[in-house]
Design a protein around this motif. Structure first.
Motif, short mmCIF file in Angstrom:
data_model
loop_
_atom_site.label_atom_id
_atom_site.label_comp_id
_atom_site.label_asym_id
_atom_site.label_seq_id
_atom_site.Cartn_x
_atom_site.Cartn_y
_atom_site.Cartn_z
N LEU A 76 0.72 -1.27 -0.14
CA LEU A 76 0.00 -0.18 0.13
C LEU A 76 0.84 1.35 0.05
CD1 LEU A 76 -2.85 -1.15 2.54
CD2 LEU A 76 -2.85 -1.07 0.14
N ASN A 77 2.11 1.51 0.73
CA ASN A 77 2.71 2.30 0.91
C ASN A 77 4.22 2.60 0.76
OD1 ASN A 77 0.28 3.93 1.89
ND2 ASN A 77 0.39 2.85 3.88
N SER A 78 4.69 1.26 0.53
CA SER A 78 6.01 0.96 0.36
C SER A 78 6.68 0.97 -0.91
CB SER A 78 6.46 -0.22 0.97
OG SER A 78 6.04 -0.78 2.27
N GLU A 79 7.91 1.54 -1.00
CA GLU A 79 8.42 1.70 -2.47
C GLU A 79 9.54 1.00 -2.38
OE1 GLU A 79 7.93 5.52 -4.92
OE2 GLU A 79 7.79 6.25 -2.48
N LEU A 80 10.19 0.54 -3.57
CA LEU A 80 11.58 0.03 -3.65
C LEU A 80 12.42 0.77 -4.62
CD1 LEU A 80 10.37 -3.68 -4.41
CD2 LEU A 80 11.45 -2.82 -2.30
N LEU A 81 13.63 0.67 -4.57
CA LEU A 81 14.47 1.39 -5.44
C LEU A 81 15.47 0.24 -6.42
CD1 LEU A 81 16.36 4.04 -6.38
CD2 LEU A 81 17.92 3.41 -4.51
N ARG A 82 15.30 0.32 -7.54
CA ARG A 82 16.06 -0.44 -8.40
C ARG A 82 17.26 0.26 -8.83
NH1 ARG A 82 13.95 -3.27 -14.04
NH2 ARG A 82 15.86 -4.36 -14.37
N ILE A 83 18.39 -0.57 -8.39
CA ILE A 83 19.71 -0.06 -8.77
C ILE A 83 20.45 -1.27 -8.99
CG2 ILE A 83 19.90 -0.19 -6.08
CD1 ILE A 83 22.18 2.30 -6.39
N ARG A 84 21.26 -1.10 -10.19
CA ARG A 84 22.24 -2.36 -10.72
C ARG A 84 21.23 -3.38 -10.89
NH1 ARG A 84 25.53 1.50 -8.20
NH2 ARG A 84 25.31 0.42 -6.19
N GLY A 85 20.10 -3.76 -11.08
CA GLY A 85 19.38 -4.73 -11.32
C GLY A 85 18.92 -5.38 -10.08
N ASN B 139 7.13 -10.68 -4.89
CA ASN B 139 7.65 -11.28 -6.13
C ASN B 139 7.19 -10.09 -7.34
OD1 ASN B 139 8.59 -12.91 -8.19
ND2 ASN B 139 6.69 -14.23 -8.08
N ILE B 140 8.13 -9.60 -7.68
CA ILE B 140 8.04 -8.18 -8.55
C ILE B 140 7.43 -8.81 -9.85
CG2 ILE B 140 8.99 -6.28 -9.41
CD1 ILE B 140 8.63 -6.51 -6.47
N GLU B 141 6.32 -8.62 -10.34
CA GLU B 141 5.69 -8.88 -11.37
C GLU B 141 6.66 -8.53 -12.77
OE1 GLU B 141 1.56 -8.53 -14.21
OE2 GLU B 141 1.89 -7.45 -12.23
N GLY B 142 7.10 -9.66 -13.47
CA GLY B 142 7.72 -9.72 -14.72
C GLY B 142 9.13 -9.49 -14.36
N ASP B 143 9.50 -9.63 -13.12
CA ASP B 143 10.91 -9.40 -12.52
C ASP B 143 11.25 -10.17 -11.26
OD1 ASP B 143 13.56 -6.86 -12.64
OD2 ASP B 143 13.83 -9.08 -12.23
N PRO B 144 11.50 -11.32 -11.72
CA PRO B 144 11.49 -12.36 -10.30
C PRO B 144 12.88 -12.33 -9.74
CG PRO B 144 12.07 -13.64 -12.29
CD PRO B 144 11.69 -12.33 -12.75
N GLN B 145 13.86 -11.37 -9.93
CA GLN B 145 14.91 -11.21 -9.20
C GLN B 145 14.81 -11.04 -7.61
OE1 GLN B 145 18.30 -8.74 -10.59
NE2 GLN B 145 17.20 -8.71 -12.83
N HIS B 146 15.76 -11.40 -6.98
CA HIS B 146 15.83 -11.35 -5.57
C HIS B 146 15.60 -9.94 -4.99
CE1 HIS B 146 16.71 -12.09 -1.17
NE2 HIS B 146 17.83 -10.96 -1.32
N VAL B 147 14.74 -9.60 -4.05
CA VAL B 147 14.63 -8.40 -3.52
C VAL B 147 15.29 -8.41 -2.07
CG1 VAL B 147 12.76 -6.89 -2.48
CG2 VAL B 147 12.27 -8.19 -4.54
N ALA B 148 16.19 -7.39 -1.93
CA ALA B 148 16.81 -7.33 -0.58
C ALA B 148 15.73 -6.71 0.31
CB ALA B 148 17.91 -6.20 -0.76
N VAL B 149 15.98 -7.34 1.55
CA VAL B 149 15.07 -7.12 2.81
C VAL B 149 15.74 -6.58 4.11
CG1 VAL B 149 13.34 -8.04 4.45
CG2 VAL B 149 13.62 -9.07 1.76
N CYS B 150 15.21 -5.58 4.57
CA CYS B 150 15.65 -4.67 5.74
C CYS B 150 15.17 -5.50 6.93
CB CYS B 150 15.18 -3.23 5.89
SG CYS B 150 16.65 -2.39 4.78
N TYR C 174 16.46 -4.81 -6.16
CA TYR C 174 15.43 -4.02 -5.49
C TYR C 174 15.92 -3.76 -4.15
CZ TYR C 174 12.63 -4.21 -9.68
OH TYR C 174 12.33 -4.24 -11.10
N VAL C 175 15.80 -2.66 -3.74
CA VAL C 175 16.38 -2.26 -2.27
C VAL C 175 15.11 -1.35 -1.60
CG1 VAL C 175 18.06 -0.76 -0.90
CG2 VAL C 175 18.83 -1.90 -2.84
#
Length: 704
Positions: free
Chosen positions: A586-595, A693-704, A597-598
């Motif tokens: 709802l309110n979170s955002e991710l930064l895509r940097i060098r392939g 699981n980002i739609e169209g991009d199944p790359q690993h998402v870094a988690v804090c 997601y942070v």
């Protein structure tokens, strides 16, 4: 009669240095890397403690040290074989000697249950003969004659240095003191005397002395003569096994200070009479030998009252604040960039930083003494649990603020004991698991990104997470249906009163150990991280600030407030474009940097500021990395500057604030809070990101 407290304090300070040398020597002996000089160094350390303790009538300490040095004397005389059993007893004796020194310092009785068994083991190596009680009485030395059969011959060579003469010492007085011990034959090597008066300096060590002494049974009385000048001259004491060859040197047949002293002062007389071609070779050798001596003298230390150092550190802190004030005033004056004031200000900044680094170096000390204490803790814990454990230390030369070193002792003690008691399996269990019977525990220290990291790594069974969860539910720390990650389960170990031990022992079971660890580390401005793999072992990482007073920080604006983020935590800064941002939940955002997601953490929102109306593309992202979390991005409004700031504690003046590690005073007099990136990141739990699981991009998402 009671000793002066200042003299006693000096004695115990010297004991600390001697115990460090003792531990180093015993460790080298245990590892098989020792030579005769190492054994002699261990012997001298124990003998020095015994001699000084006798002056203060510390009978328990003197008695034990006497038995200890007697065994060591047999070892260095090669009358005892240094097998594993003897080395084990010597290490235990070193531990007990340290305990006796501590008991004497605290003015408490010695623990006879600990001392007597080790005394008995030491005596077992000496046979059944009891030594005379007079050995423990410290009186003036007397001469004994008519016992030539038991008297050995020693060759004493010493060459005074510049510092020897500059301190007012006289070599003839030392020779006279040796003459009181027995029969001496003295020669002087004057081959290094200059050939002209112009190059002669009265305090330069030109003359070296060679004394053959007969009438003593060992080298202790000789070393006592030189105990105040051994670091001011090149001294060597050797036992004469056969008739030594004598160089054609100047004979001094009689040692009478009043008669011989003028001869030494009138140095030119023998200069012309010493053109013998033979002396230059040994003289050159002596130069090579003495070339190594100044290295040891350079390691001498100056004892300073810690309060004086603290006052100096506070003054340096005020100097840095003053430098910030001047910078602010010049900026407000809007002077042209060509003004010489800017060049002078840069010089001022460099000088202030150099002074700050120098003052911090005064307070810094290596962690080696602390690690050596942990070696003993590990041995005691292994003996108490019946386990075979080897403690390996790395990075002993890493320097840490003295205050940090002192306050690290208790946390490290708990962690070492827990690692041996709970982490490393019993020998039979390790064999069943296909592991060596000897368990390994590694204690290491190193610097990383402006911080000190201390790691305790064991190769045990790892954390039993089901057992930890079960105990946490039993103690009411979590509910039955709580969904916890492995990391969250691991950190339950730090909960007050938590323990997985089934029964209370001397090492564990009372539920105070790991709580004490976290409290102690947090009080130092540090943090603890856990990493464990079942069946392979556990790693505890302690991260501490390199210094407790000054740090480099990034000055930022968050919700209209000026704050500081430590430079050591920042990897880079990013001005995101719309294409770099992705919505999640709802309110979170991710930064895509060098392939990759942070996750983005809104720092203003995290600190309780009103919700931002500013778009994320108009803000600055600080890409950070901490010990406990992967990469995260802190969203701030703006970046002002990068500068050195003086850290002021919030604990005494206000209290603990979540996400804030301290405060500082800026050049305009305002107070700025210092952000703790690790706590900000680790306490922010964007659950919607965990299994994203980002739609169209199944790359690993870094988690804090």
């Amino acid at each position: 009669m009671p000793a002066d407290s200042s003299i006693l304090d000096t004695f115990f300070e010297e004991c600390e240095d001697l115990l460090v040398a003792l531990t180093e020597g015993l460790t080298e002996m245990r590892e098989g890397n020792a030579d005769d000089e190492t054994v002699n160094a261990v012997f001298r350390a124990v003998h020095s403690i015994k001699g000084a303790a006798g002056a203060f009538s510390l009978d328990d300490l003197v008695g034990f040290a006497h038995k200890f040095e007697t065994v060591l004397d047999e070892v260095r005389s090669h009358k005892l074989e240094t097998d594993d059993n003897l080395l084990r007893v010597l290490q235990r004796a070193g531990d007990v000697l340290a305990d006796l020194v501590e008991a004497a310092r605290d003015d408490i009785p010695a623990n006879r249950e600990q001392v007597d068994p080790v005394l008995a083991e030491l005596q077992s190596f000496l046979g059944d003969e009891d030594e005379p009680e007079e050995e423990f009485v410290f009186e003036a030395m007397t001469l004994e004659f008519g016992n030539d059969a038991e008297e050995d011959r020693f060759l004493v060579t010493f060459k005074p240095s510049h510092d020897f003469y500059a301190s007012g010492h006289d070599p003839l007085l030392l020779i006279a003191a040796l003459a009181e011990l027995g029969t001496i034959d003295v020669t002087a090597d004057v081959s290094e005397l200059p050939e002209d008066y112009a190059s002669f300096h009265w305090d330069h060590g030109y003359v070296s002395w060679r004394v053959e002494l007969t009438g003593v049974n060992n080298d202790l009385p000789i070393l006592d003569v030189f105990q105040f000048v051994d670091d001011l001259c090149d001294l060597k004491v050797t036992r004469i096994e056969s008739e030594p060859s004598e160089a054609p040197l100047i004979d001094l047949p009689e040692i009478e200070v009043e008669a011989d002293l003028p001869e030494v002062e009138a140095a030119p007389a023998p200069i012309a009479a010493a053109p013998d071609p033979q002396p230059p070779a040994p003289a050159e050798k002596k130069k090579d030998d003495t070339a190594e001596k100044p290295v040891k003298r350079a390691a001498t230390t100056l004892r300073v009252d810690p309060e004086r150092v603290d006052r100096l550190i506070n003054a340096v802190g005020e100097l840095i604040i003053n430098q910030s004030v001047i910078s602010q005033r010049i900026e407000e004056a809007a002077l042209p960039n060509s003004s010489d004031l800017f060049a002078d200000l840069d010089d001022y900044k460099l000088l202030a930083r150099e002074i700050q680094e120098g003052v911090m170096a005064i307070r810094a000390q290596p962690v080696k003494p602390l690690f050596q204490r942990m070696l003993r803790i590990a041995r005691e814990a292994a003996d108490a649990t019946g386990k075979d454990v080897e403690l390996i230390t790395e990075g002993e030369g890493t320097e840490v603020d003295k205050t940090v070193v002192e306050r690290l002792a208790d946390p490290l003690t708990h962690m070492i004991r827990n690692a041996i008691d709970h982490g490393i399996e019993k020998p039979e269990d390790r064999v069943k698991a296909g592991k060596p019977q000897l368990g390994k525990l590694c204690l290491s220290a190193f610097q990383r990104s402006g911080s000190i990291v201390i790691e305790i790594v064991d190769d045990g069974a790892g954390l039993n997470r089901p057992r930890i969860r079960e105990k946490a539910i039993e103690k009411g720390l979590i509910s039955d249906d709580a969904q916890l990650s492995d990391q969250e389960i691991d950190h339950l170990l730090f909960a007050p009163g938590f323990s997985t031990a089934s029964e209370v022992t001397n090492l564990s079971g009372r539920g105070v150990g790991m709580d004490v660890v976290k409290t102690g580390i947090t009080a130092l401005g540090g943090r603890v991280a856990i990493s464990s793999v079942t069946g392979q072992g556990t790693t505890f990482s302690i991260t501490l600030p390199l210094t407790l007073a000054v740090m480099d920080g990034m000055i930022i604006n968050v919700g209209g407030q000026t704050m500081v983020v430590p430079i050591s935590s920042i990897l880079e800064t990013v001005r995101p474009a719309a294409a770099d941002l992705s919505k999640i939940g709802l309110n979170s955002e991710l930064l895509r940097i060098r392939g990759e997601y942070v996750p983005i953490i809104d720092l203003a929102e995290r600190l309780g500021h009103p919700e931002h109306t500013k778009q994320m593309t108009d803000r600055v992202l600080l890409l950070i990395q901490t010990e406990t979390v992967p990469q995260c991005a802190l969203a701030v409004d703006d970046i002002f500057d990068q500068r050195q700031v003086v850290v002021k504690s919030m604990q005494g003046n206000y209290g603990a604030i979540a996400g804030i590690s301290g405060a500082t005073i800026l050049g305009d007099g305002k107070i700025a809070l210092i952000i703790d990136p690790d706590e900000i990141a680790s306490t922010t739990t964007p659950n919607s990101i965990v299994n994203a699981n980002i739609e169209g991009d199944p790359q690993h998402v870094a988690v804090c």
